[in-house]
Design a protein around this motif. Sequence first.
Motif, short mmCIF file in Angstrom:
data_model
loop_
_atom_site.label_atom_id
_atom_site.label_comp_id
_atom_site.label_asym_id
_atom_site.label_seq_id
_atom_site.Cartn_x
_atom_site.Cartn_y
_atom_site.Cartn_z
N LEU A 1 -0.96 -8.54 4.71
CA LEU A 1 -1.60 -8.26 4.11
C LEU A 1 -1.00 -7.14 3.56
N ALA A 2 0.55 -7.88 3.03
CA ALA A 2 1.14 -6.33 2.13
C ALA A 2 1.35 -6.66 1.14
N PRO A 3 0.81 -7.85 0.20
CA PRO A 3 -0.01 -7.82 -0.84
C PRO A 3 -0.40 -6.48 -1.53
N LEU A 4 -0.92 -6.14 -0.56
CA LEU A 4 -2.02 -5.58 -1.02
C LEU A 4 -2.33 -3.74 -1.29
N GLY A 5 -0.72 -3.61 -0.51
CA GLY A 5 -0.76 -2.03 -0.53
C GLY A 5 -1.44 -0.93 -0.34
N LEU A 6 -1.60 -1.09 0.75
CA LEU A 6 -2.23 -0.35 1.53
C LEU A 6 -1.63 0.12 2.68
N ARG A 7 -0.64 -0.17 2.85
CA ARG A 7 0.00 0.65 4.46
C ARG A 7 0.79 2.57 3.19
N GLY A 8 -0.26 3.48 4.49
CA GLY A 8 0.46 4.75 3.50
C GLY A 8 2.21 4.85 3.83
N VAL A 9 2.36 6.42 3.74
CA VAL A 9 3.55 6.91 4.25
C VAL A 9 4.15 6.33 5.76
N ARG A 10 2.88 6.51 6.51
CA ARG A 10 4.06 6.16 8.24
C ARG A 10 3.68 4.64 8.18
N GLY A 11 2.93 3.89 7.60
CA GLY A 11 2.99 2.49 7.47
C GLY A 11 1.32 2.02 8.38
N HIS A 12 0.74 3.44 7.70
CA HIS A 12 -0.73 2.91 8.90
C HIS A 12 -1.81 2.57 7.18
N ILE A 13 -2.78 1.81 7.78
CA ILE A 13 -4.13 1.59 6.24
C ILE A 13 -4.68 2.73 7.13
N ALA A 14 -5.47 3.04 6.07
CA ALA A 14 -6.31 3.84 6.35
C ALA A 14 -7.81 3.46 5.76
#
Length: 388
Positions: free
Chosen positions: A291-304
């Motif tokens: 899912l990395a290409p979607l750029g969804l991770r926050g500052v702690r690497g968590h997807i909201a």
Amino acid sequence: MTRTPQVVVIGGGQAGLAAGYHLRRLGVDFVILDGQSTPGGAWQHAWDSLHLFSPAAHSSLPGRLMPSQPGETYPDASHVVAYLADYEKRYDLPVQRGALVQAVHRDGPFLRIQADTGTWQARAVISATGTWTRPFLPAVPGREVFQGRQLHTVGYRRPGDFAGQRVIVVGGGNSGAQIAADLAHDTELTWVTQRPPRFLADDIDGRALFDVATARRRALDEGRTDTAGVAALGDIVAVPPVRQARDAGLLKASPMFLRLDRHGILWADGRRASADTVIWCTGFRPALSHLAPLGLRGVRGHIATAGTRAVDEPRLHLLGYGDWTGPASATLIGVGRPARDAAREIAELLKTAHCHRRLHGEIGHVPPVEYEAASYLTAAKPQVTTTN
């Protein structure tokens, strides 16, 4: 050639199958892409003595009770694998094996899914890849200089592989306790935990854990932040082998060590223990690199997420990674409800998108898919009443 189902489910383990069951009930066109060559998800790679925490009837996916295993109150991993394979076949779920997904990209109105076997375009994606392929190893000083063998939970199979060895088991959760109990009789065992191990009462099993997780989720949904009263049962289920080793005095935990050297481990007070093998039962992280290409991770690497839906990409749902994607959603019994909710949200999304495309003349006068349970039940193989 690019294939275009309405929905792509990534992962064919228990979460992916539960999602498939509910998508089929709603009449949605979907495919399940699984990187494994055989059914059973992570269960097919578990250690030999692993058993469920709950009886079979309380460890079932939606629609079909797990049959009991003769002679076993808590079924073993091979029984779960057989159940998952039968479940997949029973509902004729469209699983493509050996389809390891590498990346998911936005592609206009679609999400483009790139796998090593080809490319798919879908209106929605359910990521259900679990955690087994992302074992976590803590950054303990000296790990790189230790001359013995090191492995993670994923590499452990049976105590006979370590007979007569000096073995350090690191981890105070269920896997650490179970593997330590497995090794207690045949090795010179040192069990190391970050804090003193907390055992559940002997009469409590996975059914209670599911109830606790559900109560905790309900409390959070109601805006209550103090959920300690519904979540403080403990960490370790006292399954029979763990209980027997504990009662025999073979499961005595030592505090976490300071570092490793070439020959073993050292504590802050100067004590040391020599070792031939260190087994890290230190947990896992969600397998989400696709899912990395979607750029969804926050500052702690968590997807909201809101429920299972990704907040910043509503066409994506995450299923089965733990409580943040549904209460007890990483368990067999717990994944059914969030899978149902994800499937319903996606069906509504598809219906809305269909109406929008018709309104703007992008498609002809083709009636939308009727997202009703009846459309599935008439084609079920065979018809079964859902239990969730």
